[in-house]
Design a protein around this motif. Structure first.
Motif, PDB file in Angstrom:
ATOM      1  N   SER A 108      -3.907  -8.758   5.318  1.00 15.39           N
ATOM      2  CA  SER A 108      -4.034  -7.325   5.079  1.00 15.39           C
ATOM      3  C   SER A 108      -5.485  -6.904   4.927  1.00 15.39           C
ATOM      4  CB  SER A 108      -3.222  -6.915   3.845  1.00 15.39           C
ATOM      5  OG  SER A 108      -3.639  -7.651   2.710  1.00 15.39           O
ATOM      6  N   LEU A 109      -6.303  -7.741   4.295  1.00 15.55           N
ATOM      7  CA  LEU A 109      -7.714  -7.388   4.112  1.00 15.55           C
ATOM      8  C   LEU A 109      -8.479  -7.458   5.419  1.00 15.55           C
ATOM      9  CD1 LEU A 109      -8.578  -9.101   0.700  1.00 15.55           C
ATOM     10  CD2 LEU A 109      -7.796  -6.775   1.147  1.00 15.55           C
ATOM     11  N   ASN A 148      -7.402 -11.291  -2.067  1.00 17.12           N
ATOM     12  CA  ASN A 148      -5.991 -11.089  -1.787  1.00 17.12           C
ATOM     13  C   ASN A 148      -5.658 -11.729  -0.439  1.00 17.12           C
ATOM     14  OD1 ASN A 148      -4.541  -9.685  -3.912  1.00 17.12           O
ATOM     15  ND2 ASN A 148      -5.910  -7.945  -3.582  1.00 17.12           N
ATOM     16  N   ALA A 165       0.834  -1.195   0.000  1.00 12.66           N
ATOM     17  CA  ALA A 165       0.000   0.000   0.000  1.00 12.66           C
ATOM     18  C   ALA A 165       0.870   1.247   0.000  1.00 12.66           C
ATOM     19  CB  ALA A 165      -0.892   0.006   1.237  1.00 12.66           C
ATOM     20  N   SER A 186      -3.705   0.281  -1.975  1.00 11.74           N
ATOM     21  CA  SER A 186      -4.734  -0.383  -1.176  1.00 11.74           C
ATOM     22  C   SER A 186      -5.942   0.507  -0.940  1.00 11.74           C
ATOM     23  CB  SER A 186      -4.154  -0.824   0.172  1.00 11.74           C
ATOM     24  OG  SER A 186      -3.153  -1.782  -0.004  1.00 11.74           O
ATOM     25  N   GLN A 229     -12.898  -8.249  -3.408  1.00 12.22           N
ATOM     26  CA  GLN A 229     -11.436  -8.246  -3.464  1.00 12.22           C
ATOM     27  C   GLN A 229     -10.943  -9.606  -2.994  1.00 12.22           C
ATOM     28  OE1 GLN A 229      -7.456  -5.717  -2.263  1.00 12.22           O
ATOM     29  NE2 GLN A 229      -9.421  -5.000  -1.528  1.00 12.22           N
ATOM     30  N   PHE A 288      -3.125   1.743   6.256  1.00 14.30           N
ATOM     31  CA  PHE A 288      -4.529   1.371   6.258  1.00 14.30           C
ATOM     32  C   PHE A 288      -5.364   2.265   7.161  1.00 14.30           C
ATOM     33  CE2 PHE A 288      -3.647  -2.933   4.451  1.00 14.30           C
ATOM     34  CZ  PHE A 288      -4.487  -2.777   3.377  1.00 14.30           C
ATOM     35  N   GLN A 346      -9.836  -0.300  -1.920  1.00 15.16           N
ATOM     36  CA  GLN A 346     -10.935  -0.230  -0.953  1.00 15.16           C
ATOM     37  C   GLN A 346     -12.022   0.726  -1.432  1.00 15.16           C
ATOM     38  OE1 GLN A 346     -11.473  -1.835   1.978  1.00 15.16           O
ATOM     39  NE2 GLN A 346      -9.631  -3.089   1.854  1.00 15.16           N
ATOM     40  N   ALA A 350      -7.610  -4.250   7.226  1.00 11.25           N
ATOM     41  CA  ALA A 350      -8.302  -3.120   6.614  1.00 11.25           C
ATOM     42  C   ALA A 350      -9.780  -3.129   6.972  1.00 11.25           C
ATOM     43  CB  ALA A 350      -8.123  -3.148   5.099  1.00 11.25           C
TER      44      ALA A 350
END
Length: 310
Positions: free
Chosen positions: A229-230, A225, A5, A208, A223, A9, A212, A233
């Protein structure tokens, strides 16, 4: 590796909340260098007894751990831009405490860790490394997390579950270019088209926050991935929800592991330390702290079957 990113975040979460004009229920994470909420472990005599007396430590009485610092929740720099924090550093510190050692975290570029471990510059790497058969030729592994990919959609999306190819037919899906998840997504799409279903529209974003925002604005439906990380977020901005997970090694399972040099005499001790942490609950607390409970394992293994050669 996925694209990093360009915005933290937390900043992305604030941006999305402002642009979407909605009230998002965000979860706060401690990004301070003090890390007052970090859990700790007691020395584990059984694990310590498995340490080879011939192991050559990079530094005396210290577990030197290489970490590829990127973004939360796995590894990031704290507010002081110096202290390394995140789920992987927390696991490293717990293992060090269980082995009765001090821990030194060293920020390294992803491409540099293999040589650093093999040469003895670092005792271990704890940085989201997947077990593969090719890597096992030169390295030992002690598993500590599942390699999990996540399907995330807008929090009020009518999509409630994605678990098989037909579930994504006709959707606009964001993924990372040149990644394993892209290969999986394209294979699912190939199967759908062969079955006469609507094709997927694949979208790519280097940022990122932009990805989003595409979800929030409806330009993308989902999304796909790395879950870590998701999940972070989602907790920070409150605007997305998890609707499915998949092993990063699909169609086979993949494991994330502490990585050490081959036959150095430390892997078995690390595995025992992790299993002790799982048993006493500190391992689960460490992952929960970073919203990664979905990636927890029930037992650590030394050198399990890895992803096959491609």
């Amino acid at each position: 590796m996925t694209h990093r990113a360009k915005l933290p975040f937390i900043a992305a979460g604030l941006l999305l909340a402002t642009l979407a004009g909605t009230t998002l229920h965000a979860q706060e994470f401690d990004l301070s260098p003090a890390q007052a909420g970090r859990v700790h472990a007691q020395p584990n005599p059984e694990a310590i007894a498995l340490l080879s007396p011939d192991f050559q430590w990079a530094k005396p009485d210290t577990l030197t751990v290489a970490v590829s610092v990127g973004e939360p929740p796995l590894a990031a720099f704290a507010d002081d831009s110096t202290t390394i924090i995140g789920a992987d550093p927390d696991v490293a510190l717990l293992i060090g405490e269980a082995l009765g050692k001090k821990v030194e975290l060293v920020s390294v570029a992803w491409a540099d860790w293999p040589l650093g471990v093999v040469s003895g510059k670092y005792d271990a790497v704890i940085s989201n490394v997947t077990v593969t058969e090719e890597r096992k030729e030169r390295l030992d592994f002690s598993t500590y997390r599942k390699d999990v990919l996540g399907w995330y959609v807008k929090s009020d999306s009518p999509i409630t579950q994605i678990k098989e190819p037909k579930d994504i037919a006709g959707l606009k899906v964001i993924t990372g270019a040149g990644t394993n998840q892209e290969k999986i997504l394209l294979e699912w799409d190939r199967q759908n088209v062969a079955a006469g279903l609507a094709p997927v529209e694949v979208q790519y974003y280097d940022d990122s926050a932009a990805a989003q925002l595409a979800i929030q604005s409806g330009r993308a439906d989902a999304q796909f991935n790395p879950n870590s990380s998701l999940a972070y977020a989602s907790a920070v901005n409150g605007g997305t929800k998890l609707v499915g997970t998949l092993s990063g090694g699909w169609p086979v399972n993949a494991d994330i592991a502490v990585t050490t040099r081959k036959d150095a005499g430390i892997a078995a001790a690390i595995t025992a330390a992790i299993n002790g942490l799982i048993k006493d609950g500190t391992y689960g607390e460490a992952l929960k702290r970073w919203n990664l409970s979905a990636e927890s394992i029930d037992v650590s293994a030394t050198n399990p079957p890895g992803l096959p050669r491609t």
